[in-house]
Structure formats: structure tokens, C-alpha cells
Design a protein around this motif. Structure first.
Motif, short mmCIF file in Angstrom:
data_model
loop_
_atom_site.label_atom_id
_atom_site.label_comp_id
_atom_site.label_asym_id
_atom_site.label_seq_id
_atom_site.Cartn_x
_atom_site.Cartn_y
_atom_site.Cartn_z
N LEU A 6 43.03 53.08 -10.24
CA LEU A 6 41.97 54.09 -10.18
C LEU A 6 40.78 53.59 -9.38
CD1 LEU A 6 41.95 55.60 -13.80
CD2 LEU A 6 43.13 56.43 -11.76
N GLN A 7 40.52 52.30 -9.37
CA GLN A 7 39.40 51.77 -8.61
C GLN A 7 39.75 51.48 -7.16
OE1 GLN A 7 36.49 51.96 -9.37
NE2 GLN A 7 35.95 51.21 -11.40
N GLU A 8 40.98 51.12 -6.89
CA GLU A 8 41.32 50.66 -5.54
C GLU A 8 42.20 51.63 -4.74
OE1 GLU A 8 40.04 48.28 -3.98
OE2 GLU A 8 39.33 46.80 -5.42
N VAL A 9 43.24 52.18 -5.34
CA VAL A 9 44.17 53.02 -4.59
C VAL A 9 43.56 54.39 -4.29
CG1 VAL A 9 46.49 54.07 -4.64
CG2 VAL A 9 46.15 51.75 -5.51
N THR A 10 42.57 54.81 -5.07
CA THR A 10 41.87 56.06 -4.77
C THR A 10 40.86 55.90 -3.64
OG1 THR A 10 40.15 55.58 -6.40
CG2 THR A 10 42.07 56.83 -7.17
N ALA A 11 40.61 54.66 -3.24
CA ALA A 11 39.57 54.39 -2.24
C ALA A 11 40.19 54.11 -0.87
CB ALA A 11 38.70 53.23 -2.73
N ASP A 12 39.45 53.49 0.00
CA ASP A 12 39.81 53.46 1.42
C ASP A 12 40.43 52.15 1.89
OD1 ASP A 12 37.36 52.10 1.04
OD2 ASP A 12 36.76 52.43 3.12
N GLN A 13 40.64 51.17 0.99
CA GLN A 13 41.10 49.87 1.46
C GLN A 13 42.54 49.55 1.11
OE1 GLN A 13 37.87 47.30 -0.17
NE2 GLN A 13 37.35 46.95 1.97
N GLY A 48 37.55 53.00 5.73
CA GLY A 48 38.92 52.56 5.94
C GLY A 48 38.99 51.39 6.91
N MET A 49 40.14 51.21 7.55
CA MET A 49 40.38 50.12 8.51
C MET A 49 39.97 48.77 7.92
SD MET A 49 39.14 51.84 12.10
CE MET A 49 37.48 52.14 11.52
N PRO A 50 40.40 48.42 6.72
CA PRO A 50 39.87 47.22 6.06
C PRO A 50 40.09 45.94 6.83
CG PRO A 50 41.83 48.06 4.92
CD PRO A 50 41.41 49.12 5.89
N PHE A 51 41.25 45.76 7.46
CA PHE A 51 41.48 44.50 8.18
C PHE A 51 40.56 44.40 9.38
CE2 PHE A 51 43.61 41.99 11.48
CZ PHE A 51 43.72 40.78 10.81
N ILE A 66 36.90 43.05 -1.41
CA ILE A 66 38.20 43.69 -1.22
C ILE A 66 39.20 43.19 -2.27
CG2 ILE A 66 38.92 41.96 0.51
CD1 ILE A 66 40.48 44.23 1.89
N GLY A 67 39.86 44.13 -2.92
CA GLY A 67 40.88 43.80 -3.89
C GLY A 67 40.35 43.34 -5.24
N GLU A 68 39.04 43.40 -5.48
CA GLU A 68 38.47 42.89 -6.73
C GLU A 68 38.06 44.01 -7.69
OE1 GLU A 68 35.93 39.31 -6.62
OE2 GLU A 68 36.15 39.39 -4.44
N ARG A 69 38.61 45.19 -7.52
CA ARG A 69 38.37 46.31 -8.43
C ARG A 69 36.92 46.82 -8.34
NH1 ARG A 69 38.80 44.06 -13.36
NH2 ARG A 69 36.70 44.78 -13.85
N HIS A 70 36.39 46.82 -7.12
CA HIS A 70 35.03 47.28 -6.89
C HIS A 70 34.95 48.56 -6.07
CE1 HIS A 70 32.33 43.61 -7.81
NE2 HIS A 70 33.54 43.27 -8.20
N ARG A 71 35.97 48.86 -5.26
CA ARG A 71 35.75 49.74 -4.12
C ARG A 71 35.36 51.17 -4.49
NH1 ARG A 71 33.37 49.30 0.55
NH2 ARG A 71 34.32 50.54 2.22
N ARG A 72 36.08 51.79 -5.41
CA ARG A 72 35.76 53.18 -5.74
C ARG A 72 34.32 53.31 -6.23
NH1 ARG A 72 35.45 54.91 -10.70
NH2 ARG A 72 35.23 57.16 -11.11
N ILE A 73 33.93 52.43 -7.12
CA ILE A 73 32.60 52.53 -7.71
C ILE A 73 31.52 52.30 -6.66
CG2 ILE A 73 32.40 50.11 -8.45
CD1 ILE A 73 31.23 51.05 -11.04
#
Length: 562
Positions: free
Chosen positions: A66-73, A329-332, A509-516
Motif C-alpha cells: 500500500l505504501q510502495e506499489v501504489t506509488a511511482d517507484q 517516476g523514473m526512479p533509477f 526508495i524501498g523503505e515504505r515511505h513513498r506513498r505518504i
């Protein structure tokens, strides 16, 4: 005599060990408080069982998705015949979830399970005479404070995901929802009350003063979105107090890998305020590894696991290799070329030293003769590229189908086995060296406090102050001779709203922060990335799940549109 159920988890976090055989099993036993608590070890086991549940809640499955896959990374594409799962990952990606969504329900259920376990243990501890077990009243107060901190930590998910939730402090309670402000005030008052009862710099895997103060920082930073009241001043004060050492001594790790290799060969990163310590065969982060790794990665990374090939980074490039032009998006590719994190992951010594955060390009077999690095032998695929080199690409498309595949376009349902670069920020280190799954998972890093304080200053108009704080952390990612080109303080015009959002993405990135983070910056519902377009509907709050409404007649749907 109160009966209760404990989930006894086979658990080692640098704190306590149990003998075990089946590491994935949860053993349920109906016992009573009178016959369970026989000595101080039983009390301690009951306490750390709550931490085991917290790790499961925070770092597996639904809450992470819910925090990461709903977001842009991060994304979970459909890879041919694999990964569609009834469209649940597609709905998360496209922001088309429903009240019957399993992930949304588990985002509700797991935190409340953690809260129930905290309440149960709190009830026991409050009624136990700790002196009978040769434990002091101070120890009792500390344990109770930790449980209250964990209960608030679970509520952090609930106020973030749903806003209107019941405040439950008794194991028998069935209650109606409270307002977001009531939930917020409860959380704040609990954290402030328990701060004096906790020690400083306790060590790994348990809450101390700095851990609780950091949760307050998170609470205040997001208050404007959660309750409609700005708390940036309070956030700034609490974050500054942490940096000043009021709640313990911590420091930014000079090594960018340090917080994520904490636990390896006895190393403990002074940046990690709260970390979940991992130990293979006792307490494993299996989901966090398996979800993102290809079936064949065990041959390049030296372990005997078989990943699920579930997820990867969202693509930076279209089907023809051109960079996307969206702001998000475009995280890399958001990592500049001078950033030393932007490298292919590689173990570079027999001690498990490594470099890079990404699996990318052609994959090669682990060099067992040398004990690290790779041989020249190419790893091959097993699906679309069966018998052909496995080459991770920063794109999403059915390239194996030629022109027919390209005509389908780039979309979450058009993945292949080699789709996407893989994030390996939490490193897979060699199993042959007894380093696999021995590194901690950081829950709270001092870097988060620097970035939170920087955000408060930026929002108040102090861009220079914000730049200096960000640079304290960022300097470790660049060579000394290149730093002047990348320093925000030296290039203050570069620090814009969009750049701040990008920088949050790079750091966490990947630390459960992105959506919030996207929600706080009005980018989650309104933003566009890759194949996701803005939606006029406010998607910042998930609906109260259908199963939760059915289970508690006092609940009401409070999310508009559902």
C-alpha cells in the motif's frame, strides 16, 4: 483467570533465542496468565513477541504494497502467465482499489492485530508483580512504555491509510470510529507520556527515547494531511531535539551502505535509531527478499532460495529506450550519474563488502572460487528468455514478441521475466560466507530526521537551512571532487518542490515511505508517472474494508466515493 492466545514466534533479534525447526510456523497455544508467566524470561518473551508482530506488519505484504506499489517507484507487473493474481496488483498500480481488496483489508487487519496483542500484553504486565520475578518497577515501566509505543506505531498505519478508526485500549472493546483528530491526539499523548520511562540508546530492535521521539516527528510531519492542522513547528522542534542529542546519540553513517548492512560481522550503524535485526534460520526477512528477486538470482547472489520474481523498479525508459518526461517516476534515472549508489550490485570482498543498490543488465554467476564477484558465465532465463541470457532492462514491454509485443505498448500487464531493474538496497550477501539474511532492516534512520527537519525549514521559506540539512546526508553519495556540483547549498536554485520530492524518493526508495511522501506533497492523486494519469478523485485515503464493516456494526464508511 483470564485466558488468552499468544502467537509464539520463533524469534531472535539480538535479544533472545529459541530453539526451532520450522521457521515459518506460528504456534498457537491457549494458556492462562497464571501458568504462562513463570520467570523473567517468560515476561521478556511476551514483550519481544510484540516486536516480531510489528516487523511482520511493517515489512511484509499488504502494508508495504500500500505504501510502495501504489506509488511511482516500485511495481509488480504481470509477467506473461505469472503475477496477475486476479488483477490486484494492477488495481493498486492504477489506483482502482475496492472495498473488497485483500491488500486494503490486510492494511486494516494487521495493525489492529498488533494493537490487540499490545493490549493483551499490557493488561498482563499491569497486573503482574514484577518483583516476584526479580524485576524492578523501573523495568516494568519500561516494558509498558515499549508496548504503548508499539501500539501507537500500529496506529500510524491506520490513521495514514483510513483516518477514521476506533481507538481500542482494552482487549474486550468493540468501538465505533473516532475522528482523525481524536486518533491523532491519542497517539501524541501516549508518546509524550511514555518518553521519560524509556532509556536512551537502548540498542537494536526495541524502542527507546529517540525511537518514540522519531514517531512523534512522523506524526507531526503528516498532521496537515491527516487532521487538517499544520504541526510543522512541533515537527521542527522535536526533530531538532533528536539531532541535538536530547534523546540519545546517533550520527549519519559515512558509508551509504552502513544502515543496511548493520548486523553484518558485528557492525552496528549509528544511524539506525530503530532497526529490526535479522538472523537466518531464526528471524528472517524472507518476503522482502523473495518478492523482488528472480528465480535465477540465487545463482548470482549465492543462496539456495528461489525468488518469486514479483516486483521491480518502475521503468525509466519507454519501449524504444527514450526517457519518460513525467516529473514523477523514473526512479533509477532520478539518481544522477555521479551518485555512487547508481551501480550494479556486486559483492567485492570475502567479508561481504559490496557496492551498488541495483540488479541491472546481464546477470552472471557468483564466483565461488574467489568467494565474491562474478564469473564470465551468463545466467539464462526460464520463461520468455528460456536458455537465453537474463538481462534486466529498465523498461516494461513484451519485447520477446517482436513487433506484435511492441504494438501492445508499455503497461503494468505487459511485463516479462526480465522486466525492470531490481532494488537490492537490503543486500543479499553470500550464504557460503554465512552472511545471507544477517543484516538488519532499518525502521527509523537518523537521515529521516534530517530530511523531516529540512522539509519543515523548506516549507517555512528557509531554503538555505533545508539545503544544509539535506547535504549532511547527501554528501556521502558523491566523490569529494564532484561534491560542489551536487551540493544543494552550493546550488540553491536546484532545490525546488519537484527536486525535494525527487530527493525524498532517492533517499528512502524501498523503505515504505513513498506513498505518504507523495500525499504530503500533493503528488499522489494529482501526479502522473509512466502509465498512471491524474485522477480527480481523492485517492489519498483507502476505504474502510467491507469485511471490517461487516465484523463491527458500529463502523461506518468514511471514505468518499465508496
Amino acid at each position: 483467570m483470564k485466558k488468552f492466545k499468544y502467537i509464539i514466534v520463533l524469534f531472535v533479534m539480538g535479544l533472545i533465542s529459541f530453539s526451532c525447526t520450522d521457521l515459518d510456523e506460528e504456534i498457537f497455544s491457549e494458556i492462562t496468565t497464571d501458568n504462562y508467566y513463570q520467570n523473567s524470561n517468560n515476561i521478556y518473551a511476551a514483550l519481544v513477541n510484540n516486536y516480531a508482530k510489528a516487523f511482520s506488519t511493517g515489512w511484509s505484504d499488504a502494508r508495504y504494497f500500500l505504501q510502495e506499489v501504489t506509488a511511482d517507484q516500485l511495481m509488480i507487473p504481470t509477467r506473461g502467465k505469472h503475477g496477475y493474481n486476479g488483477g490486484e496488483y494492477v488495481r493498486l498500480h492504477e489506483h482502482k482499489w475496492t472495498v473488497e481488496e485483500n491488500f486494503v483489508y490486510n492494511g486494516w487487519a494487521a495493525p489492529f492485530q498488533g494493537i490487540a496483542l499490545c493490549n493483551n500484553t499490557l493488561s498482563d504486565f499491569e497486573n503482574l508483580d514484577f518483583s516476584t520475578f526479580k524485576l524492578t518497577e523501573e523495568t516494568k515501566n519500561e516494558y509498558i512504555a515499549e508496548l504503548r509505543a508499539l501500539r501507537v506505531w500500529n496506529y500510524m498505519f491506520l490513521i495514514d491509510f483510513f483516518r477514521h478508526v476506533p481507538i481500542v485500549t482494552d482487549i474486550e472493546e468493540v468501538k465505533a470510529q473516532s475522528t482523525p483528530l481524536e486518533v491523532f491526539n491519542f497517539m501524541e499523548s501516549e508518546l509524550l507520556a511514555i518518553l521519560p520511562d524509556l532509556p536512551k540508546n537502548r540498542g537494536v530492535s526495541r524502542f527507546d527515547q529517540a525511537g518514540v521521539a522519531s514517531i512523534l516527528v512522523r506524526l507531526y510531519l503528516n498532521a496537515e494531511k491527516w487532521i487538517g492542522i499544520s504541526k510543522y513547528d512541533e515537527c521542527e522542534q522535536m526533530a531538532q531535539a533528536i539531532l541535538d542529542g536530547k534523546y540519545g546519540e546517533y550520527s549519519i553513517d559515512p558509508d551509504y551502505r552502513g544502515p543496511f548492512r548493520s548486523g553484518i560481522n558485528g557492525y552496528r550503524s549509528k544511524e539506525n535509531i530503530m532497526e529490526f535485526a535479522i538472523k537466518k534460520n531464526y528471524f528472517e526477512a524472507s518476503w522482502l527478499y523473495n518478492m523482488w528477486m528472480h528465480y535465477q538470482d540465487r545463482y548470482s547472489l549465492d543462496n539456495d532460495w528461489q525468488g518469486w520474481n514479483g516486483g521491480n523498479l518502475a521503468p525509466s525508459r519507454d519501449l524504444y529506450g527514450n526517457l519518460y518526461q513525467d516529473k514523477l517516476g523514473m526512479p533509477f534515472e532520478k539518481f544522477p550519474d555521479g551518485d555512487i549508489r547508481k551501480k550494479a550490485f556486486r559483492v567485492i570482498s570475502n567479508d561481504g563488502d559490496y557496492e551498488g543498490f541495483f540488479l541491472m543488465g546481464t546477470q552472471y554467476k557468483f564466483d565461488y572460487e574467489k568467494g565474491y564477484g562474478f564469473t564470465d558465465e551468463v545466467i539464462t532465463g526460464t520463461e520468455e528468455y528460456n536458455g537465453k541470457p537474463l538481462v534486466y532492462v529498465d523498461q516494461v514491454g513484451r519485447f520477446s514478441e517482436g513487433e506484435t509485443g511492441l504494438a501492445k505498448g508499455s503497461h503494468v500487464i505487459y511485463g516479462e521475466e526480465n522486466t525492470g531493474y531490481r532494488l537490492i538496497k537490503f543486500p543479499w550477501l553470500p550464504q557460503s560466507k554465512d552472511l545471507f539474511q544477517m543484516n538488519s532492516i532499518p525502521e527509523i534512520r537518523l537521515a529521516e530526521i534530517y530530511y523531516s527537519l529540512a522539509e519543515c525549514k523548506y516549507r517555512s521559506g528557509d531554503k538555505i537551512g533545508a539545503a544544509r540539512l539535506l547535504d549532511v546526508v547527501r554528501k556521502r553519495y558523491y566523490k569529494a571532487e564532484d561534491w560542489s556540483k551536487f551540493s544543494y547549498e552550493s546550488n540553491i536554485s536546484k532545490l525546488t518542490d519537484d527536486e525535494f520530492v525527487d530527493e525524498l524518493g532517492r533517499e528512502f526508495i524501498g523503505e515504505r515511505h513513498r506513498r505518504i511522501d507523495l500525499i504530503r506533497w500533493n503528488r499522489f492523486s494529482e501526479g502522473a508517472w509512466w502509465d498512471k494519469t491524474p485522477d480527480a478523485t481523492n485517492q489519498d485515503v483507502f476505504p474502510i474494508p467491507y469485511r471490517a464493516l461487516n465484523a463491527n456494526p458500529l463502523l461506518k464508511q468514511t471514505t468518499a466515493g465508496f
